[in-house]
Write a protein that holds these residues in place. Structure first.
Motif, PDB file in Angstrom:
ATOM      1  N   LYS A   1       0.883  -1.168   0.000  1.00 46.73           N
ATOM      2  CA  LYS A   1       0.000   0.000   0.000  1.00 46.73           C
ATOM      3  C   LYS A   1       0.919   1.216   0.000  1.00 46.73           C
ATOM      4  O   LYS A   1       1.579   1.508   0.995  1.00 46.73           O
ATOM      5  CB  LYS A   1      -0.905   0.008   1.230  1.00 46.73           C
TER       6      LYS A   1
ATOM      7  N   ASN B   1       5.012  -2.208   8.649  1.00 43.57           N
ATOM      8  CA  ASN B   1       4.107  -3.358   8.644  1.00 43.57           C
ATOM      9  C   ASN B   1       2.695  -2.876   8.957  1.00 43.57           C
ATOM     10  O   ASN B   1       2.442  -1.665   9.052  1.00 43.57           O
ATOM     11  CB  ASN B   1       4.584  -4.437   9.620  1.00 43.57           C
ATOM     12  N   GLU B   2       1.765  -3.801   9.141  1.00 40.10           N
ATOM     13  CA  GLU B   2       0.370  -3.407   9.388  1.00 40.10           C
ATOM     14  C   GLU B   2       0.192  -2.677  10.712  1.00 40.10           C
ATOM     15  O   GLU B   2      -0.777  -1.956  10.905  1.00 40.10           O
ATOM     16  CB  GLU B   2      -0.531  -4.645   9.336  1.00 40.10           C
ATOM     17  N   LYS B   3       1.133  -2.868  11.634  1.00 40.16           N
ATOM     18  CA  LYS B   3       1.062  -2.175  12.934  1.00 40.16           C
ATOM     19  C   LYS B   3       1.765  -0.820  12.881  1.00 40.16           C
ATOM     20  O   LYS B   3       2.002  -0.206  13.907  1.00 40.16           O
ATOM     21  CB  LYS B   3       1.704  -3.044  14.005  1.00 40.16           C
ATOM     22  N   CYS B   4       2.151  -0.400  11.683  1.00 39.64           N
ATOM     23  CA  CYS B   4       2.829   0.887  11.432  1.00 39.64           C
ATOM     24  C   CYS B   4       4.213   0.976  12.054  1.00 39.64           C
ATOM     25  O   CYS B   4       4.697   2.061  12.364  1.00 39.64           O
ATOM     26  CB  CYS B   4       1.957   2.064  11.866  1.00 39.64           C
TER      27      CYS B   4
ATOM     28  N   GLU C   1       1.751 -10.297   5.055  1.00 46.39           N
ATOM     29  CA  GLU C   1       0.798  -9.256   5.418  1.00 46.39           C
ATOM     30  C   GLU C   1       0.965  -8.105   4.449  1.00 46.39           C
ATOM     31  O   GLU C   1       1.852  -8.115   3.596  1.00 46.39           O
ATOM     32  CB  GLU C   1       1.031  -8.796   6.867  1.00 46.39           C
ATOM     33  N   ASN C   2       0.115  -7.133   4.593  1.00 45.90           N
ATOM     34  CA  ASN C   2       0.237  -5.931   3.781  1.00 45.90           C
ATOM     35  C   ASN C   2       1.331  -5.054   4.362  1.00 45.90           C
ATOM     36  O   ASN C   2       1.484  -4.955   5.582  1.00 45.90           O
ATOM     37  CB  ASN C   2      -1.073  -5.160   3.755  1.00 45.90           C
TER      38      ASN C   2
END
Length: 170
Positions: free
Chosen positions: A11, A60-63, A79-80
């Protein structure tokens, strides 16, 4: 060991184009396990159409920030990933505060002092080596004289010691 290529979903957020709430662009990349980080980085730059004057931050997804090499690690969960692209920011010399100037001058002075001390040390090292060698020679000469004296004294006393010792019956 599984050598299948991983498909990583990205993203991409371009903060270099708009400062607030950039549009999210979805792309994916296929990476073989244990690919070199430089190869991954160049591929990401190609996909995101980013030049070297921009900064790419991978999260990562957890920023949380992650290194580029984690993308190729097969043990890292699928993961994204967010890729934030920003301009390189720096403080212009004209807008720097007096405190920053004083700090920079202080560091420069410390470096000059350190360089001066290193130069002095380099000049004194041969002299210290010479002094150490002279001290060692002086010590060896002094000990040699003392050992020679003790040897002479022992030779003088040896006949007297033999006279005083009773002979054993053999």
């Amino acid at each position: 060991m599984d050598f299948k290529k991983r498909i990583i979903r990205l993203k991409i957020r371009r903060f270099d184009l708009s400062a607030e709430n950039p549009e999210v662009i979805r792309k994916s990349i296929e990476i073989a396990p244990y690919t070199d980080a430089n190869v991954i980085k160049s591929e990401l730059q190609r996909i995101c159409s980013v030049s070297d004057d921009k900064v790419m931050k991978i999260r990562n997804e957890k920023c949380a920030h992650i290194p580029v090499c984690f993308l190729a690690d097969p043990s890292f969960p699928d993961e994204n990933f967010f890729i934030d692209i920003t301009n390189i920011s720096y403080v212009d010399k004209n807008s720097a505060s007096l405190l920053q100037d004083a700090y920079v001058d202080s560091v420069r002075q410390k470096i000059r002092t350190l360089e001066s001390r290193i130069a002095q040390s380099e000049l004194l090292l041969p002299q210290l080596e010479w002094r150490r060698q002279a001290y060692m020679e002086e010590t060896v000469n002094g000990l040699s004289g003392k050992v020679a004296f003790l040897n002479r004294r022992f030779d003088e006393l040896l006949p007297q010691c033999r006279m005083k010792q009773p002979e054993t019956m053999a």
